[in-house]
Each structure stands twice: as structure tokens, then as C-alpha cells.
Design a protein around this motif. Structure first.
Motif, short mmCIF file in Angstrom:
data_model
loop_
_atom_site.label_atom_id
_atom_site.label_comp_id
_atom_site.label_asym_id
_atom_site.label_seq_id
_atom_site.Cartn_x
_atom_site.Cartn_y
_atom_site.Cartn_z
N GLY A 1 22.37 72.61 70.85
CA GLY A 1 21.37 71.84 70.14
C GLY A 1 21.94 70.55 69.58
O GLY A 1 23.11 70.48 69.22
N TRP A 2 21.10 69.53 69.53
CA TRP A 2 21.39 68.29 68.83
C TRP A 2 20.54 68.22 67.57
O TRP A 2 19.34 68.54 67.61
CB TRP A 2 21.11 67.06 69.70
CG TRP A 2 22.21 66.74 70.68
CD1 TRP A 2 22.24 67.03 72.00
CD2 TRP A 2 23.41 66.02 70.39
NE1 TRP A 2 23.39 66.55 72.57
CE2 TRP A 2 24.13 65.92 71.60
CE3 TRP A 2 23.96 65.44 69.25
CZ2 TRP A 2 25.38 65.28 71.69
CZ3 TRP A 2 25.19 64.81 69.34
CH2 TRP A 2 25.87 64.74 70.54
N PHE A 3 21.16 67.79 66.49
CA PHE A 3 20.50 67.65 65.20
C PHE A 3 20.84 66.28 64.62
O PHE A 3 21.78 65.62 65.07
CB PHE A 3 20.96 68.74 64.22
CG PHE A 3 20.64 70.13 64.67
CD1 PHE A 3 19.54 70.81 64.16
CD2 PHE A 3 21.44 70.78 65.60
CE1 PHE A 3 19.25 72.10 64.56
CE2 PHE A 3 21.16 72.07 66.02
CZ PHE A 3 20.06 72.73 65.49
N ARG A 4 20.09 65.88 63.62
CA ARG A 4 20.42 64.64 62.92
C ARG A 4 20.08 64.78 61.45
O ARG A 4 19.19 65.53 61.06
CB ARG A 4 19.69 63.45 63.53
CG ARG A 4 18.18 63.45 63.34
CD ARG A 4 17.56 62.24 64.03
NE ARG A 4 16.13 62.13 63.79
CZ ARG A 4 15.36 61.18 64.30
NH1 ARG A 4 15.89 60.25 65.08
NH2 ARG A 4 14.06 61.17 64.03
N GLN A 5 20.81 64.02 60.64
CA GLN A 5 20.59 64.02 59.21
C GLN A 5 20.74 62.60 58.68
O GLN A 5 21.82 62.02 58.75
CB GLN A 5 21.55 64.95 58.49
CG GLN A 5 21.26 65.11 57.01
CD GLN A 5 22.05 66.25 56.38
OE1 GLN A 5 23.07 66.68 56.92
NE2 GLN A 5 21.57 66.74 55.26
N ALA A 6 19.65 62.07 58.16
CA ALA A 6 19.65 60.74 57.57
C ALA A 6 19.94 60.85 56.08
O ALA A 6 19.72 61.90 55.47
CB ALA A 6 18.30 60.06 57.80
#
Length: 127
Positions: free
Chosen positions: A35-40
Motif C-alpha cells: 500500500g501507498w499512503f500519504r500524510q500532509a
């Protein structure tokens, strides 16, 4: 022993493209769903996309469909996230991880289902 290393982040103009890499060691990435995730800044970590280790099927969250594409190079043991048409809301630290609940991708990318994480790579979108 399982290790993931993200790379490919950087500075890009709005509308530009980047390809992120997730290199695995100590295991075969094809065995897992990745999985790819992101956090701003100031926001919760959110799922982006998943690539199945079984049949190569994928799932991408609706907000990223048509712009982001996940793929894998089994020879290099690397999973990629191709990001096109980047928007001002896309800047974040992007993470890859192995899914701990199976090698398939369900109809969602949920953080609590993933167990082995990389350190992240930062993407900045600026004109």
C-alpha cells in the motif's frame, strides 16, 4: 528483517509528475499486498493505493483515480507510484507498507491493516 525504503520525492510544479519508488529487502514484495499512503502537515495519514501480491490487481482511492498509478517491477523488487497532474493539495510525506491481513487488496486502503512501513519520502508541489 522486512525493510522498505521509499525514494523519488522532491519539488514539482503544479501539473507536474513524479514517480515514487518503494524498494523491498529481506522479503519478496510479490508475496504481500503493498500500500501507498500519504500524510500532509496537520492531517491524518490516508490511504492512496494498493497493489495485490496475488494477481496484480489494484485499488486506488477515488480522489487519486486517473492521476496516480501503482505498479511493480518484480526483478527489482520495487513497487512504484506514478503521480501525474499533481495538485496543490497533494504535497505530503508518502509511505509504502506491507499489508498484514493478506496479499489481496480490498475495496479500500486502511492504515490499520498494514504492519511494515518505510520511513517516507516527501513530495512538495509549488510554483
Amino acid at each position: 528483517q522486512v525493510q522498505l525504503v521509499e525514494s523519488g520525492g522532491g519539488l514539482v510544479q503544479p501539473g507536474g509528475s513524479l514517480r515514487l519508488s518503494c524498494a523491498g529487502s529481506g522479503f519478496n514484495l510479490d508475496y504481500y499486498a503493498i500500500g501507498w499512503f500519504r500524510q500532509a502537515p496537520g492531517k491524518e495519514r490516508e490511504g492512496v493505493s494498493c497493489l495485490s501480491g496475488r494477481d496484480g490487481s489494484t485499488y486506488t482511492e477515488n480522489d487519486m483515480k486517473g492521476r496516480f498509478t501503482i505498479s511493480r517491477d518484480n526483478i527489482k523488487n520495487t513497487v512504484y507510484l506514478q503521480m501525474n497532474s499533481l495538485k496543490p493539495e497533494d504535497p505530503a510525506v508518502y509511505y509504502c507498507a506491507t499489508r498484514g491481513r493478506g496479499s489481496s487488496c480490498p475495496r479500500g486502503v486502511w492504515i490499520y491493516e498494514y504492519e511494515n512501513w518505510g520511513q517516507g519520502t516527501q513530495v512538495t508541489v509549488s510554483s
